[in-house]
Design an enzyme around this catalytic site. Structure first.
Site: not given
Ligand code: IPE
Ligand code: IPE
Ligand code: MG
Length: 246
Positions: A26, A74
């Protein structure tokens, strides 16, 4: 690179290495924004980082690495970001498959792959078939994954077997369910790493993480270096895993 890796691993307690590590990668978007750039730049950097972490995991003898690449939730992101991510998976897999295969990586994918573009589905099928006998490291990528959907899928499969008279409902136990999950052939993760500080599971491996050690770092995924990874492994080695006993 190899020489440096060997040096760094000497300080690790190999007796207490986790067999199976799960990672919620993340913080890509925030990383991109912090550079004054787009979220997409963070995703690209994050994908590059995964290559290093996979290679290092293999190098130190981790048996299974399971990473959360894209959750079922997502899809709710802006269309451009979703399209970029799906394109990135395909590009990365196309570019890295040969190398991963030659390094002995066995690839699997967790999640409902049917909404993915046909070209990506084909590439995934090819990657699974090509690497199925590899034994250096199991590398599981969760794409369009939702733990609750995984459990629903397991329940439906079991219900069908019961209706067809192939399964006695009273015989259902933990192992029956475990065998219906994407992780059927793997032990539960010993260690879950989540980068970027969020204290939640975000619908990842809810069943499998029942007794997993949790490690959350503020570091954003693109900045999660091998040195940071080693900190997590050392922290894990210091844990007392009691599994409810004394
Ligand atoms: C979890 O991260 C999913 C992945 C890393 C693929 P998110 O960024 O989607 O999670 P939330 O929304 O902060 O819970
Ligand atoms: C994790 O990084 C990757 C995916 C969820 C695909 P994020 O895209 O969630 O990055 P933040 O949490 O918004 O910084
Ligand atoms: Mg994230």
């Amino acid at each position: 690179m190899t020489a440096k890796l060997v040096l760094e691993t000497t300080s690790l307690n190999v007796q207490k290495l986790p067999q199976h590590i799960a990672i919620i990668m993340d913080g890509n978007g925030r990383w991109g924004e912090k550079q004054g750039l787009s979220r997409i730049v963070g995703h690209r950097k994050g994908a590059e980082n995964l290559k290093q972490i996979l290679r290092y995991s293999k190098h130190i003898g981790i048996k299974t690495l399971t990473v959360y690449a894209f959750s079922a939730e997502n899809w709710g992101r802006p269309k451009l970001e979703v399209e970029f991510l799906i394109g990135l998976f395909e590009d990365m897999l196309a570019r890295e498959l040969k190398q991963m295969h030659s390094e002995g990586v066995c690839l699997k994918f967790f999640g409902d792959l049917t909404p993915l573009p046909k070209s990506l589905q084909k590439l995934i099928a090819k990657a699974i078939a090509l690497t199925k006998d590899n034994q250096k490291i199991n590398f599981n990528v969760a794409i369009n994954y939702s733990s609750r959907q995984e459990m629903i899928r397991a329940c439906r499969n079991l219900a069908v077997m019961a209706v067809e008279g192939k399964l006695d409902p009273n015989a259902i136990d933990e192992s029956t369910i475990q065998k219906c999950l994407y992780t059927a052939n793997f032990p539960d993760p010993d260690l879950l790493i989540r980068t970027s500080g969020e204290m939640r599971l975000s619908n990842f491996l809810l069943w499998q993480l029942a007794y997993t050690e949790l490690y959350v770092t503020q570091t954003l995924w693109p900045d999660f270096t091998i040195a940071e990874f080693e900190l997590a492994l050392k922290d894990y080695a210091s844990r007392d895993r009691r599994f409810g006993k004394v």
